[in-house]
Design a protein around this motif. Structure first.
Motif, short mmCIF file in Angstrom:
data_model
loop_
_atom_site.label_atom_id
_atom_site.label_comp_id
_atom_site.label_asym_id
_atom_site.label_seq_id
_atom_site.Cartn_x
_atom_site.Cartn_y
_atom_site.Cartn_z
N HIS A 109 -1.08 -4.58 -5.39
CA HIS A 109 -0.54 -3.33 -5.06
C HIS A 109 -1.77 -2.21 -5.15
CE1 HIS A 109 1.11 0.63 -6.38
NE2 HIS A 109 1.69 0.55 -5.23
N ALA A 110 -1.95 -1.57 -3.94
CA ALA A 110 -2.85 -0.33 -3.62
C ALA A 110 -2.39 0.70 -3.58
CB ALA A 110 -3.72 -0.81 -2.52
N LEU A 111 -2.92 1.80 -3.90
CA LEU A 111 -2.61 3.22 -3.65
C LEU A 111 -2.60 3.78 -2.16
CD1 LEU A 111 -3.19 4.81 -7.38
CD2 LEU A 111 -0.94 3.70 -6.32
N SER A 112 -3.40 3.25 -1.71
CA SER A 112 -4.05 3.74 -0.53
C SER A 112 -4.94 2.75 0.43
CB SER A 112 -5.06 5.16 -0.61
OG SER A 112 -6.44 4.62 -1.03
N ALA A 113 -4.94 3.03 1.72
CA ALA A 113 -5.74 2.31 2.53
C ALA A 113 -7.14 1.83 1.91
CB ALA A 113 -5.72 2.53 4.14
N ASP A 114 -7.90 2.74 1.38
CA ASP A 114 -9.12 2.93 0.93
C ASP A 114 -9.19 1.58 -0.25
OD1 ASP A 114 -10.22 4.22 2.98
OD2 ASP A 114 -10.28 6.01 1.63
N ASP A 115 -8.16 2.06 -1.04
CA ASP A 115 -8.01 1.03 -2.23
C ASP A 115 -7.85 -0.27 -1.62
OD1 ASP A 115 -8.47 3.06 -4.17
OD2 ASP A 115 -6.17 3.57 -4.42
N ALA A 116 -6.96 -0.64 -0.77
CA ALA A 116 -6.68 -1.82 -0.28
C ALA A 116 -8.01 -2.51 0.19
CB ALA A 116 -5.57 -1.83 0.76
N LEU A 117 -8.66 -1.58 0.84
CA LEU A 117 -9.96 -2.19 1.66
C LEU A 117 -10.83 -2.65 0.43
CD1 LEU A 117 -10.77 0.25 4.30
CD2 LEU A 117 -10.44 -1.90 4.62
N ILE B 41 -0.07 -7.00 4.89
CA ILE B 41 -0.17 -5.71 4.03
C ILE B 41 1.03 -4.80 4.68
CG2 ILE B 41 -1.62 -3.81 4.13
CD1 ILE B 41 -3.85 -5.37 4.87
N VAL B 42 1.89 -4.60 3.81
CA VAL B 42 2.98 -3.60 3.82
C VAL B 42 2.50 -2.19 3.46
CG1 VAL B 42 5.37 -3.01 3.29
CG2 VAL B 42 4.64 -5.28 3.59
N LEU B 43 2.35 -1.07 4.27
CA LEU B 43 1.74 0.30 4.16
C LEU B 43 2.90 0.92 4.38
CD1 LEU B 43 -1.46 1.47 5.30
CD2 LEU B 43 0.38 2.74 5.82
N ALA B 44 3.22 1.91 3.28
CA ALA B 44 4.05 3.13 3.45
C ALA B 44 3.74 4.19 4.24
CB ALA B 44 4.80 3.46 2.17
N VAL C 157 0.68 -1.27 -0.09
CA VAL C 157 0.09 -0.05 -0.11
C VAL C 157 0.88 1.11 -0.01
CG1 VAL C 157 -1.94 1.37 1.19
CG2 VAL C 157 -1.65 -1.34 1.23
N ASP C 158 1.11 1.89 -1.21
CA ASP C 158 1.76 3.02 -1.35
C ASP C 158 1.45 3.96 -2.73
OD1 ASP C 158 3.77 5.11 -0.97
OD2 ASP C 158 5.55 3.66 -1.55
N HIS C 159 1.37 5.21 -2.42
CA HIS C 159 1.20 5.95 -3.76
C HIS C 159 2.33 6.02 -4.78
CE1 HIS C 159 3.39 8.88 -1.44
NE2 HIS C 159 3.42 9.61 -2.84
N ASP C 160 3.37 5.85 -4.32
CA ASP C 160 4.72 5.71 -5.13
C ASP C 160 5.07 4.50 -5.49
OD1 ASP C 160 7.27 5.93 -6.02
OD2 ASP C 160 8.03 7.04 -4.43
N ARG C 161 4.28 4.31 -7.11
CA ARG C 161 4.51 3.22 -7.77
C ARG C 161 6.04 2.78 -7.86
NH1 ARG C 161 -0.15 1.36 -9.79
NH2 ARG C 161 -1.83 2.92 -10.04
N LEU C 162 6.89 3.60 -8.03
CA LEU C 162 8.34 3.25 -8.33
C LEU C 162 8.99 2.64 -7.30
CD1 LEU C 162 10.69 3.37 -10.26
CD2 LEU C 162 11.22 5.68 -9.15
N PHE C 163 8.54 3.00 -5.75
CA PHE C 163 9.42 2.51 -4.67
C PHE C 163 8.50 1.16 -4.47
CE2 PHE C 163 8.45 1.85 -0.16
CZ PHE C 163 9.79 1.90 0.35
#
Length: 221
Positions: A33-41, A53-56, A9-15
């Motif tokens: 791969h999710a951009l945010s917690a809401d996307d992950a949900l 779940i690895v959340l940045a 879960v991270d908005h930085d796709r490259l990272f």
């Protein structure tokens, strides 16, 4: 070899892409791969079933802590927070929200994989130098609650509270005994009682409990 399914879960796709490559070197498979917690949900609601779940952690701390809480309520997956820096407030809030680990993004790849494996074995993981950071940040904290109020649920004695505060300062049993002017066997006895009262399985879990309940490191008795 057992493998675990990972959701990043991270908005930085490259990272995230770099992290996925790194994680794939161990017993982990990055499936989502999710951009945010809401996307992950949304992904979880659609059938994604991550083991971890690895959340940045980013700058919007309050929003992200709320996201961790929602994830914790929605899944039994282990939750690992990756932060740019290790800060007292974000560490405490992340653990209270339900995170199982709080790690620094700059840690080595070997340490990250080892930490993820410990998390999957049921451990709560955070940096070993957190205690010193808590001490350094103490001047920025609001006035702490009385210790009795902070630990009333655990029904700890004054001596047991001192033991936990020494633990947060990174002291060994021998150092604690010297500081509190008691024998090392007495320290071990107190630790045994503390573990039972707070339902901790090891010193790491006891330290996390102490942080979550507002205790600060104690250098001298």
């Amino acid at each position: 070899m057992k493998t675990w399914n990972v959701m990043l879960v991270d908005h930085d796709r490259l990272f995230s892409a770099a992290l996925a490559t790194l994680i794939a070197g161990g017993p982990f498979h990055v499936g989502t791969h999710a951009l945010s917690a809401d996307d992950a949900l949304e992904d979880i609601a659609a059938g994604a079933a991550p083991d971890v779940i690895v959340l940045a952690l980013q700058d919007g701390l309050a929003e992200e802590i709320a996201g961790i809480k929602r994830l914790r309520a929605a899944t039994q997956a282990r939750i690992v927070v990756l932060a740019d820096t290790i800060a007292d407030r974000s560490l405490s809030l992340s653990l209270k929200a339900g995170a199982d680990a709080y790690l620094n993004k700059s840690m080595s790849s070997e340490s990250l994989l080892r930490s993820l494996q410990l998390v999957m074995l049921g451990e709560v993981v955070y940096p070993t130098h957190v205690a010193s950071l808590l001490m350094a940040a103490s001047n920025e904290r609001p006035t702490p609650q009385p210790v009795a109020a902070a630990v009333s649920n655990g029904d700890l004695s004054k001596r047991e509270v001192q033991i936990l505060r020494c633990l947060l300062a990174g002291q060994s049993n021998k150092a604690i005994a010297r500081n509190l002017h008691i024998t090392e066997s007495t320290v071990k006895m107190h630790f045994k009682n503390v573990m039972r009262k707070i339902n901790a399985q090891n010193r790491t879990q006891a330290a996390v409990w102490a942080i979550q309940n507002g205790l600060s490191p104690l250098i001298t008795a």
